[in-house]
Scaffold this active site. Structure first.
Site, PDB file in Angstrom:
ATOM      1  N   VAL A  23      48.689  76.791  43.512  1.00  0.00           N
ATOM      2  CA  VAL A  23      47.481  76.710  42.682  1.00  0.00           C
ATOM      3  C   VAL A  23      46.733  75.415  42.981  1.00  0.00           C
ATOM      4  O   VAL A  23      45.513  75.407  43.174  1.00  0.00           O
ATOM      5  CB  VAL A  23      47.854  76.790  41.178  1.00  0.00           C
ATOM      6  N   PRO A 228      25.272 110.101  55.692  1.00  0.00           N
ATOM      7  CA  PRO A 228      25.333 111.565  55.750  1.00  0.00           C
ATOM      8  C   PRO A 228      25.234 112.285  54.409  1.00  0.00           C
ATOM      9  O   PRO A 228      25.072 113.497  54.400  1.00  0.00           O
ATOM     10  CB  PRO A 228      26.704 111.812  56.384  1.00  0.00           C
ATOM     11  N   ASP A 251      13.633 111.871  53.757  1.00  0.00           N
ATOM     12  CA  ASP A 251      14.002 113.202  54.253  1.00  0.00           C
ATOM     13  C   ASP A 251      14.570 114.057  53.139  1.00  0.00           C
ATOM     14  O   ASP A 251      14.994 113.565  52.113  1.00  0.00           O
ATOM     15  CB  ASP A 251      15.139 113.050  55.263  1.00  0.00           C
ATOM     16  N   LYS A 273      11.747 118.026  56.457  1.00  0.00           N
ATOM     17  CA  LYS A 273      11.450 119.237  57.217  1.00  0.00           C
ATOM     18  C   LYS A 273      12.656 120.138  57.075  1.00  0.00           C
ATOM     19  O   LYS A 273      13.784 119.683  57.090  1.00  0.00           O
ATOM     20  CB  LYS A 273      11.257 118.899  58.698  1.00  0.00           C
ATOM     21  N   GLY A 304      18.232 110.813  56.731  1.00  0.00           N
ATOM     22  CA  GLY A 304      19.641 111.216  56.637  1.00  0.00           C
ATOM     23  C   GLY A 304      20.402 110.715  57.861  1.00  0.00           C
ATOM     24  O   GLY A 304      19.852 110.653  58.963  1.00  0.00           O
ATOM     25  N   GLY A 305      21.655 110.331  57.672  1.00  0.00           N
ATOM     26  CA  GLY A 305      22.490 109.899  58.801  1.00  0.00           C
ATOM     27  C   GLY A 305      21.950 108.645  59.442  1.00  0.00           C
ATOM     28  O   GLY A 305      21.659 107.672  58.776  1.00  0.00           O
ATOM     29  N   ASP A 306      21.800 108.690  60.764  1.00  0.00           N
ATOM     30  CA  ASP A 306      21.257 107.562  61.522  1.00  0.00           C
ATOM     31  C   ASP A 306      19.857 107.927  62.018  1.00  0.00           C
ATOM     32  O   ASP A 306      19.631 109.064  62.436  1.00  0.00           O
ATOM     33  CB  ASP A 306      22.173 107.279  62.725  1.00  0.00           C
ATOM     34  N   MET A 386      22.889 120.923  63.787  1.00  0.00           N
ATOM     35  CA  MET A 386      21.937 122.015  63.592  1.00  0.00           C
ATOM     36  C   MET A 386      22.423 123.303  64.257  1.00  0.00           C
ATOM     37  O   MET A 386      21.651 124.026  64.876  1.00  0.00           O
ATOM     38  CB  MET A 386      20.553 121.614  64.150  1.00  0.00           C
TER      39      MET A 386
HETATM   40  N1  SAH Z   1      19.891 111.868  61.664  1.00  0.00           N
HETATM   41  C1  SAH Z   1      20.903 112.747  61.124  1.00  0.00           C
HETATM   42  C2  SAH Z   1      20.838 114.141  61.714  1.00  0.00           C
HETATM   43  C3  SAH Z   1      19.640 114.919  61.299  1.00  0.00           C
HETATM   44  S1  SAH Z   1      19.585 116.510  62.022  1.00  0.00           S
HETATM   45  C4  SAH Z   1      22.274 112.121  61.358  1.00  0.00           C
HETATM   46  O1  SAH Z   1      22.394 111.124  62.073  1.00  0.00           O
HETATM   47  O2  SAH Z   1      23.240 112.641  60.794  1.00  0.00           O
HETATM   48  C5  SAH Z   1      20.202 117.514  60.728  1.00  0.00           C
HETATM   49  C6  SAH Z   1      21.570 118.037  61.058  1.00  0.00           C
HETATM   50  O3  SAH Z   1      22.537 117.027  60.853  1.00  0.00           O
HETATM   51  C7  SAH Z   1      22.005 119.174  60.172  1.00  0.00           C
HETATM   52  O4  SAH Z   1      21.521 120.410  60.627  1.00  0.00           O
HETATM   53  C8  SAH Z   1      23.513 119.103  60.303  1.00  0.00           C
HETATM   54  O5  SAH Z   1      23.953 119.644  61.511  1.00  0.00           O
HETATM   55  C9  SAH Z   1      23.727 117.604  60.381  1.00  0.00           C
HETATM   56  N2  SAH Z   1      24.007 117.039  59.059  1.00  0.00           N
HETATM   57  C10 SAH Z   1      23.322 116.083  58.419  1.00  0.00           C
HETATM   58  N3  SAH Z   1      23.899 115.794  57.245  1.00  0.00           N
HETATM   59  C11 SAH Z   1      24.986 116.580  57.142  1.00  0.00           C
HETATM   60  C12 SAH Z   1      26.009 116.744  56.161  1.00  0.00           C
HETATM   61  N4  SAH Z   1      26.025 116.029  55.049  1.00  0.00           N
HETATM   62  N5  SAH Z   1      26.977 117.650  56.394  1.00  0.00           N
HETATM   63  C13 SAH Z   1      26.995 118.357  57.517  1.00  0.00           C
HETATM   64  N6  SAH Z   1      26.065 118.262  58.476  1.00  0.00           N
HETATM   65  C14 SAH Z   1      25.068 117.375  58.293  1.00  0.00           C
END
Ligand code: SAH
Length: 495
Positions: A23, A228, A251, A273, A304-306, A386
Site C-alpha cells: 500500500v 456491425p 445508414d 439504401k 454500418g460496419g467499416d 450481401m
Molecule cells: N460496411 C459494412 C458492410 C455494408 S454492406 C461492414 O463493414 O460491415 C451490407 C452487408 O453487410 C449486408 O448485406 C450483410 O451481408 C453484411 N452485414 C452488415 N451488418 C451485418 C450484421 N449485423 N449481420 C450480418 N451481416 C451483416
C-alpha cells in the site's frame, strides 16, 4: 462540502510516507508522478521500495516511527498495517499542522486522495468523501470513457496559444467566446486525432481573420464505422465524433441505440439504401454530404460496419476530396469480424484457414462476377457480404469450382445484435436451410473449415444441445445436426 478539493504542486516538495509494504508502495508511486521528494519510514521495505531507494528515487528512514519525523514535511501519508502506528502518525501531523492521510481511515485523515483521471495537464479528481471507494471507481470509469485519450494534448495546445490569443483579443468576453468555439470545434478535432500542424494552421487563419478556428473554414466530415450491430462495438473515436456532430447522416444498418448519443440539437438524416425499397442514390448522398460540409457543418457520416468495407465510404471520401472538403475516416468493426466473433467462428486458425477473403456475391452492375476458382481454393475462410439473394448460385458455383460440397458454411443474420440467428450446415445444403428458416438481410455468409468450430466456441448463441435431446433438432442427410428454435426465437438463437 465535507472536503475542500484542491490540486497541490508537490514538485520537489518534501512528503513523508510511513509504511514499507504494497500500500505504501502504491502511494509512493502516485507521489513520484507528481514530482514529490519522498521520505519513506518503515522498519523494513518491500522489494519495490528497496529498488526505488537504491535508485535514489526515495529516501529511506529505517526504524520505528518517531513523531519528530513529521517536521519538514508538507504532506504525510500513513500506510502501515498497524492502526496504532497510523494513528500516532496522524496525531503527530495534527500537532504540527501538517496535512495527513491515513489509508482507508477517513476518521484520522485530514485530507483524502481522490480517484484520478489523468489527461495531464488536465486532471479530474473524484471523491465520495471517503464513503465509498467502489462508487468513486465506478464514476471514474464512466468519466474515463467520456474523455478522449488526447485531451491532455488539447490542454497543452491551448496553453501554447494562450498568450498570443490574449494579445490578439484583449477583451476577455470575446476571448472566452473564441476559446469556447476553438476547444469545441475543428481545431481541437485536429489535436484529438493527432494532427497538431493542422490545428496550428486553423489557429493562425482564425487569428488573422479575427474569428474562431472552427468558423475559419468549411465544416468537416467524419466517415465513421458504427460497427456491425451491437452498439458497444463502435470505437471511442467514432463515439466521440458522433456526439459532437451538427448533422448525423446514417445508414439503415446503424443501431438506433447509437443515434441516441448524437447531440440533442443535431440533425439526423437517414440515408439508408436497401436492396428492395426505393431509396436515396449514392450520388445524392455524396452531393448532400459535400453540401452540408460546405455550409460549415461537422457531419458524422455513420455507416454500418467499416466505412471502407463494402460501405462506399471510398466514394464519399472521393467526393469530399474532389470538392476540397476536409474529412476524417474512423474505422469500424466490419460485419465479417463482428459476426465471426459472435458466432464463435475463428476467421483464421492454424491448420484450417490461413487467409480470409472479404467479398460480395452481389453483382448489381453485372461486371463484378467473383473469381470462383480462387474462392474455391482450400484453407481459406470466405466472408461473403450481401449474399442472401444469391445463395443458391454461390453455393453451386463454389462446389463446381472445387470447394467440397460438405465444406462447413453458415449464414449469420443480424449478427452481434439480440436478433442474431445462425443457420449452419454444409456448403451444398445451406441454401435449402436458409430458405426453410427464411433468412433475410442483413446476413453474412461464412464458408470454410473453421465454421465447424462454432460447435465448441459459440458463446453468444443459445448452446445447441447434443443430438436426440431436442425434440426440434433435425438431422441432415450428412448426419450433421441442425438446431431449430421455436418460432419465438430467443436472443442469439442458433438454428
Ligand atoms: N460496411 C459494412 C458492410 C455494408 S454492406 C461492414 O463493414 O460491415 C451490407 C452487408 O453487410 C449486408 O448485406 C450483410 O451481408 C453484411 N452485414 C452488415 N451488418 C451485418 C450484421 N449485423 N449481420 C450480418 N451481416 C451483416
Amino acid at each position: 462540502m465535507d472536503y475542500f478539493p484542491l490540486f497541490a504542486d508537490l514538485t520537489d516538495r518534501p512528503c513523508l510516507v510511513v509504511g514499507g509494504g504494497r500500500v505504501a508502495g502504491r502511494k509512493v508511486r502516485q507521489l513520484l508522478r507528481a514530482g514529490a521528494r519522498i521520505t519513506v519510514n518503515a522498519s523494513s521495505l518491500d522489494p519495490v521500495l528497496l529498488d526505488l531507494a537504491s535508485a535514489g528515487k526515495i529516501t529511506p528512514v529505517i526504524g520505528a516511527f518517531e513523531p519528530a519525523l513529521v517536521n519538514d514535511h508538507l504532506l504525510i501519508i500513513a500506510a502501515t498495517s498497524d492502526a496504532a502506528v497510523n494513528q500516532a502518525v496522524a496525531a503527530a501531523a495534527a500537532a504540527n499542522f501538517r496535512l495527513c492521510n491515513v489509508v482507508d481511515d477517513g476518521e484520522h485523515s485530514s485530507f483524502i486522495v481522490p480517484g484520478i483521471i489523468d489527461r495531464a495537464p488536465l486532471t479530474v479528481a473524484i471523491s465520495s468523501g471517503g464513503r465509498s471507494p467502489v462508487l468513486t471507481t465506478l464514476v471514474r470509469q464512466k468519466i474515463e470513457g467520456l474523455l478522449p485519450a488526447r485531451l491532455g494534448a488539447v490542454a497543452r495546445w491551448a496553453g501554447k496559444w494562450r498568450e498570443t490569443v490574449r494579445a490578439r483579443l484583449p477583451d476577455s468576453r470575446a476571448r472566452q467566446r473564441f476559446w469556447q468555439t476553438a476547444l469545441d470545434g475543428a481545431a481541437s478535432d485536429f489535436i484529438l486525432s493527432g494532427r497538431t500542424a493542422q490545428a496550428d494552421r486553423a489557429m493562425v487563419r482564425a487569428l488573422a481573420a479575427d474569428q474562431s478556428p472552427s468558423d475559419s473554414g468549411p465544416g468537416i466530415a467524419f466517415l465513421v464505422g458504427a460497427g456491425p450491430g451491437d452498439p458497444e462495438l463502435i470505437t471511442l473515436a467514432g463515439w466521440r465524433l458522433l456526439q459532437q456532430a451538427d448533422v448525423v447522416m446514417h445508414d439503415r444498418l446503424v443501431s438506433p441505440a447509437l443515434l441516441d448519443f448524437a447531440r440533442r440539437d443535431a440533425e439526423l438524416i437517414p440515408v439508408g439504401k436497401s436492396a428492395s425499397a426505393a431509396s436515396i442514390s449514392q450520388d445524392d448522398i455524396n452531393t448532400l454530404l459535400v453540401r452540408l460540409v460546405e455550409q460549415g457543418n461537422r457531419v458524422c457520416r455513420l455507416k454500418g460496419g467499416d466505412p471502407f468495407v463494402f460501405g462506399r465510404g471510398g466514394e464519399e471520401a472521393e467526393a469530399l476530396a474532389a470538392a476540397g472538403m476536409p474529412y476524417q475516416v474512423v474505422p469500424g468493426i466490419t460485419a465479417a469480424v463482428g459476426c465471426a466473433a459472435y458466432a464463435g467462428i475463428p476467421l483464421t486458425r492454424r491448420g484450417l484457414s490461413k487467409a480470409v477473403v472479404l467479398t460480395t456475391a452481389e453483382s448489381a452492375t453485372g461486371e463484378l462476377e467473383p473469381d470462383w476458382a480462387n474462392l474455391a481454393a482450400g484453407e481459406q475462410t470466405l466472408a461473403i457480404y450481401m449474399g442472401v439473394g444469391r445463395l443458391n448460385d454461390v453455393s453451386r458455383q463454389l462446389v463446381a469450382a472445387g470447394r467440397p460440397p460438405d465444406c462447413p458454411a453458415a449464414l449469420i443474420e443480424n449478427g452481434t445484435t439480440d436478433r442474431q440467428r445462425i443457420v449452419r450446415g454444409t456448403l451444398e445444403g445451406l441454401p435449402e436451410l436458409a430458405e426453410k428458416h427464411a433468412v433475410t438481410a442483413p446476413a453474412l455468409l461464412l464458408v470454410g473449415e473453421t465454421v465447424a468450430l462454432a460447435d465448441k466456441l459459440g458463446w453468444f448463441a443459445t448452446p445447441p444441445l447434443s443430438s436426440g435431446l431436442r425434440p426440434d433438432g433435425e438431422v441432415t442427410a450428412s448426419g450433421e445436426a441442425i438446431w431449430t428454435e421455436p418460432a419465438n426465437l430467443s436472443p442469439g438463437a442458433e438454428i
